[in-house]
Design a protein around this motif. Structure first.
Motif, PDB file in Angstrom:
ATOM      1  N   GLY A   1      85.187  32.576  59.488  1.00 49.57           N
ATOM      2  CA  GLY A   1      85.268  31.120  59.420  1.00 49.57           C
ATOM      3  C   GLY A   1      86.512  30.556  60.073  1.00 49.57           C
ATOM      4  O   GLY A   1      86.931  30.996  61.152  1.00 49.57           O
ATOM      5  N   ASP A   2      87.119  29.568  59.393  1.00 49.50           N
ATOM      6  CA  ASP A   2      88.272  28.863  59.946  1.00 49.50           C
ATOM      7  C   ASP A   2      89.478  29.778  60.146  1.00 49.50           C
ATOM      8  O   ASP A   2      90.372  29.470  60.943  1.00 49.50           O
ATOM      9  CB  ASP A   2      88.669  27.702  59.030  1.00 49.50           C
ATOM     10  CG  ASP A   2      87.615  26.613  58.993  1.00 49.50           C
ATOM     11  OD1 ASP A   2      86.822  26.534  59.949  1.00 49.50           O
ATOM     12  OD2 ASP A   2      87.589  25.848  58.004  1.00 49.50           O
ATOM     13  N   LEU A   3      89.519  30.887  59.428  1.00 46.26           N
ATOM     14  CA  LEU A   3      90.680  31.781  59.523  1.00 46.26           C
ATOM     15  C   LEU A   3      90.551  32.788  60.663  1.00 46.26           C
ATOM     16  O   LEU A   3      91.489  33.546  60.920  1.00 46.26           O
ATOM     17  CB  LEU A   3      90.882  32.521  58.201  1.00 46.26           C
ATOM     18  CG  LEU A   3      91.205  31.643  56.989  1.00 46.26           C
ATOM     19  CD1 LEU A   3      91.436  32.505  55.753  1.00 46.26           C
ATOM     20  CD2 LEU A   3      92.434  30.767  57.254  1.00 46.26           C
ATOM     21  N   ALA A   4      89.418  32.781  61.350  1.00 52.07           N
ATOM     22  CA  ALA A   4      89.220  33.747  62.437  1.00 52.07           C
ATOM     23  C   ALA A   4      90.252  33.553  63.540  1.00 52.07           C
ATOM     24  O   ALA A   4      90.660  34.520  64.199  1.00 52.07           O
ATOM     25  CB  ALA A   4      87.809  33.603  63.000  1.00 52.07           C
ATOM     26  N   ALA A   5      90.658  32.301  63.754  1.00 47.97           N
ATOM     27  CA  ALA A   5      91.619  32.005  64.819  1.00 47.97           C
ATOM     28  C   ALA A   5      93.057  31.956  64.311  1.00 47.97           C
ATOM     29  O   ALA A   5      93.962  31.570  65.055  1.00 47.97           O
ATOM     30  CB  ALA A   5      91.267  30.674  65.480  1.00 47.97           C
ATOM     31  N   ALA A   6      93.267  32.327  63.051  1.00 47.67           N
ATOM     32  CA  ALA A   6      94.604  32.203  62.459  1.00 47.67           C
ATOM     33  C   ALA A   6      95.294  33.543  62.264  1.00 47.67           C
ATOM     34  O   ALA A   6      96.311  33.622  61.572  1.00 47.67           O
ATOM     35  CB  ALA A   6      94.516  31.464  61.123  1.00 47.67           C
ATOM     36  N   ALA A   7      94.781  34.596  62.876  1.00 46.35           N
ATOM     37  CA  ALA A   7      95.403  35.913  62.731  1.00 46.35           C
ATOM     38  C   ALA A   7      96.864  35.852  63.174  1.00 46.35           C
ATOM     39  O   ALA A   7      97.185  35.286  64.213  1.00 46.35           O
ATOM     40  CB  ALA A   7      94.655  36.947  63.561  1.00 46.35           C
ATOM     41  N   GLY A   8      97.745  36.422  62.360  1.00 44.72           N
ATOM     42  CA  GLY A   8      99.171  36.421  62.653  1.00 44.72           C
ATOM     43  C   GLY A   8      99.955  35.421  61.841  1.00 44.72           C
ATOM     44  O   GLY A   8     101.168  35.580  61.657  1.00 44.72           O
ATOM     45  N   ALA A   9      99.292  34.373  61.348  1.00 45.51           N
ATOM     46  CA  ALA A   9      99.989  33.346  60.570  1.00 45.51           C
ATOM     47  C   ALA A   9     100.491  33.931  59.256  1.00 45.51           C
ATOM     48  O   ALA A   9      99.836  34.780  58.644  1.00 45.51           O
ATOM     49  CB  ALA A   9      99.060  32.167  60.301  1.00 45.51           C
ATOM     50  N   ILE A  10     101.646  33.476  58.807  1.00 51.19           N
ATOM     51  CA  ILE A  10     102.261  33.965  57.573  1.00 51.19           C
ATOM     52  C   ILE A  10     102.142  32.904  56.495  1.00 51.19           C
ATOM     53  O   ILE A  10     102.571  31.755  56.684  1.00 51.19           O
ATOM     54  CB  ILE A  10     103.737  34.321  57.788  1.00 51.19           C
ATOM     55  CG1 ILE A  10     103.869  35.422  58.853  1.00 51.19           C
ATOM     56  CG2 ILE A  10     104.386  34.778  56.482  1.00 51.19           C
ATOM     57  CD1 ILE A  10     105.306  35.685  59.286  1.00 51.19           C
ATOM     58  N   GLY A  11     101.573  33.277  55.357  1.00 48.55           N
ATOM     59  CA  GLY A  11     101.451  32.360  54.234  1.00 48.55           C
ATOM     60  C   GLY A  11     102.749  32.293  53.443  1.00 48.55           C
ATOM     61  O   GLY A  11     103.431  33.305  53.264  1.00 48.55           O
ATOM     62  N   TYR A  12     103.064  31.114  52.934  1.00 45.83           N
ATOM     63  CA  TYR A  12     104.313  30.919  52.193  1.00 45.83           C
ATOM     64  C   TYR A  12     104.365  31.770  50.929  1.00 45.83           C
ATOM     65  O   TYR A  12     105.378  32.397  50.625  1.00 45.83           O
ATOM     66  CB  TYR A  12     104.452  29.442  51.833  1.00 45.83           C
ATOM     67  CG  TYR A  12     105.635  29.123  50.953  1.00 45.83           C
ATOM     68  CD1 TYR A  12     106.936  29.127  51.465  1.00 45.83           C
ATOM     69  CD2 TYR A  12     105.466  28.822  49.604  1.00 45.83           C
ATOM     70  CE1 TYR A  12     108.028  28.843  50.664  1.00 45.83           C
ATOM     71  CE2 TYR A  12     106.550  28.531  48.795  1.00 45.83           C
ATOM     72  CZ  TYR A  12     107.835  28.542  49.321  1.00 45.83           C
ATOM     73  OH  TYR A  12     108.903  28.263  48.517  1.00 45.83           O
ATOM     74  N   ASP A  13     103.261  31.824  50.181  1.00 42.64           N
ATOM     75  CA  ASP A  13     103.242  32.588  48.936  1.00 42.64           C
ATOM     76  C   ASP A  13     101.811  32.965  48.590  1.00 42.64           C
ATOM     77  O   ASP A  13     100.879  32.730  49.372  1.00 42.64           O
ATOM     78  CB  ASP A  13     103.904  31.799  47.800  1.00 42.64           C
ATOM     79  CG  ASP A  13     103.218  30.458  47.514  1.00 42.64           C
ATOM     80  OD1 ASP A  13     102.175  30.167  48.151  1.00 42.64           O
ATOM     81  OD2 ASP A  13     103.718  29.703  46.666  1.00 42.64           O
ATOM     82  N   ASP A  14     101.623  33.553  47.417  1.00 42.76           N
ATOM     83  CA  ASP A  14     100.289  33.972  46.998  1.00 42.76           C
ATOM     84  C   ASP A  14      99.336  32.784  46.920  1.00 42.76           C
ATOM     85  O   ASP A  14      98.160  32.893  47.295  1.00 42.76           O
ATOM     86  CB  ASP A  14     100.363  34.656  45.632  1.00 42.76           C
ATOM     87  CG  ASP A  14     101.096  35.993  45.683  1.00 42.76           C
ATOM     88  OD1 ASP A  14     101.290  36.529  46.791  1.00 42.76           O
ATOM     89  OD2 ASP A  14     101.482  36.487  44.604  1.00 42.76           O
ATOM     90  N   ALA A  15      99.833  31.673  46.421  1.00 42.50           N
ATOM     91  CA  ALA A  15      98.988  30.486  46.273  1.00 42.50           C
ATOM     92  C   ALA A  15      98.490  29.988  47.619  1.00 42.50           C
ATOM     93  O   ALA A  15      97.348  29.515  47.738  1.00 42.50           O
ATOM     94  CB  ALA A  15      99.760  29.380  45.554  1.00 42.50           C
ATOM     95  N   ALA A  16      99.319  30.083  48.653  1.00 38.51           N
ATOM     96  CA  ALA A  16      98.913  29.634  49.987  1.00 38.51           C
ATOM     97  C   ALA A  16      97.759  30.484  50.508  1.00 38.51           C
ATOM     98  O   ALA A  16      96.822  29.974  51.126  1.00 38.51           O
ATOM     99  CB  ALA A  16     100.097  29.697  50.952  1.00 38.51           C
ATOM    100  N   LEU A  17      97.806  31.795  50.253  1.00 39.38           N
ATOM    101  CA  LEU A  17      96.725  32.668  50.688  1.00 39.38           C
ATOM    102  C   LEU A  17      95.435  32.356  49.937  1.00 39.38           C
ATOM    103  O   LEU A  17      94.351  32.305  50.528  1.00 39.38           O
ATOM    104  CB  LEU A  17      97.112  34.132  50.467  1.00 39.38           C
ATOM    105  CG  LEU A  17      98.218  34.701  51.355  1.00 39.38           C
ATOM    106  CD1 LEU A  17      98.522  36.140  50.948  1.00 39.38           C
ATOM    107  CD2 LEU A  17      97.828  34.648  52.825  1.00 39.38           C
TER     108      LEU A  17
END
Length: 379
Positions: A321-337
């Motif tokens: 889905g929408d995360l297919a193009a977001a590989a490499g991005a770093i989430g701030y914390d567990d809640a962000a993921l």
């Protein structure tokens, strides 16, 4: 291009995410820490193939988010010059695309006055960050399209060495901005450096940590212990990475950095993470910054453990889905993921992802081989 000055120890940025709304309204991002030029002696030997690839993946994703060379907060439609500076130094440290670095550097230096002194406001920490960027990229900090960033910074240092903002919104100057002011003054060879450094060292408590907030300006004693300063991993780690290679270090400075590094080791959780302060969860900004500080201090194992925690918060390849193009991005914390698993990265949350990635990506370079990547967030 990077300056031919001696390369300085790397630093990741810091973000007090709870204050983002207020800082955006004020136009002041001096509370953000940042990244700094890479020092080969603190990064090259520790870089792993896995970590290097992960860091470049983060840089590639972030580069695709830039608008005219700048990090932008989509929710408020505002450019974040300080966050862009973080990205510049992060990209240089991991050897990311030089054209992206040039575009970002040119964009920030061209907007120097808007960044440091918009309207009638003057933000001291921003000035320190801009002076550092200018000197490290062979630009004249006294003449950035007619703006004297160095003179502006020096004017915000009082006799005690304390920096202050000048704004109708209030004075938000703190130890994070003070560290950048010291860094900028040192890089430019300013006579104000020693006083600014002395004041920053007053912000270190006996337990080794640096507090983030200063005592009230009229307080007779400006030291941390007397002022009952709250511990700040962010302020402590930033002090280590920005002060570790100042010109003409003193015994007092060396001792202060040793105590600060020992505090960071003590505060690291078993999973490798650190929290910025009592009000913040374990997060990529604080843990990433601490990873850099620990590496600079020679605490390689602790740095690698922190890097592994950051890696566990990086989106892997192959998500749907929408995360297919977001590989490499770093989430701030567990809640962000977790939120990304249901909503993707939205206009409201994209800035947090961009800022975390810009500031934390150099920490990934020391991720131990064999570390398992994060799973794609479940929808």
């Amino acid at each position: 291009m990077p300056s031919n000055r001696t390369r300085r120890a790397g630093a990741l940025g810091v973000a007090a995410v709870a204050l983002l709304g207020a800082l955006t309204a004020c136009g002041d991002d001096a509370d953000s820490g940042s990244a700094d030029p890479a020092d080969a002696s603190t990064s090259a030997d520790a870089t792993t193939d896995l970590g290097g690839d992960a860091a470049l993946a983060a840089a590639d994703w972030f580069a695709g988010q830039l608008e005219d060379g700048l990090l932008v907060n989509e929710e408020y439609s505002t450019a974040d010059y300080g966050g862009t500076v973080d990205a510049i130094y992060s990209f240089e440290e991991v050897g990311a695309d030089a054209d992206d670095v040039t575009a970002m550097t040119d964009a920030v230096l061209a907007a120097g006055k808007e960044y440091v002194a918009p309207g009638k406001d003057i933000w001291a920490g921003n000035a320190g960050k801009l002076v550092s960027l200018a000197v490290d990229h062979d630009a004249d900090p006294t003449d950035l399209d007619g703006f004297d960033a160095l003179g502006t910074l020096e004017d915000r240092v009082d006799e005690s060495g304390r920096t202050s903002d000048k704004s109708s919104y209030g004075d938000f100057a703190n130890s994070l901005g003070q560290a950048w002011a010291v860094r900028g003054l040192d890089a430019a060879g300013s006579t104000e450096r020693d006083a600014a450094l002395d004041f920053l060292l007053l912000q270190q408590c006996s337990d080794g940590y640096f507090r983030q907030d200063f005592s009230p300006a009229k307080a007779k004693d400006q030291s941390c212990d007397t002022g009952k300063g709250e511990p700040s991993v962010d302020a402590t780690a930033l002090a280590v990475v920005l002060l570790s290679d100042l010109a003409e270090p003193t015994a007092d400075l060396t001792g202060a950095l040793e105590r600060a590094s020992a505090y960071l080791v003590q505060e690291q959780a078993e999973d490798g993470s650190l929290i910025g302060s009592a009000e913040l969860p374990a997060n990529a900004n604080s843990t990433g910054l601490a990873a850099r500080a620990l590496l600079v201090a020679g605490e390689d194992e602790a740095a690698a453990n922190a890097a592994a925690w950051v890696y566990a918060h990086q989106l892997p390849d192959g998500c749907d889905g929408d995360l297919a193009a977001a590989a490499g991005a770093i989430g701030y914390d567990d809640a962000a993921l977790t939120l990304a698993g249901t909503d993707g990265i939205t206009a409201k949350t994209s800035y947090q992802w961009r800022l975390a990635t810009a500031q934390a990506l150099p920490a990934l370079a020391t991720t131990p081989e064999g570390t398992e990547p994060a799973a794609c967030p479940a929808g």
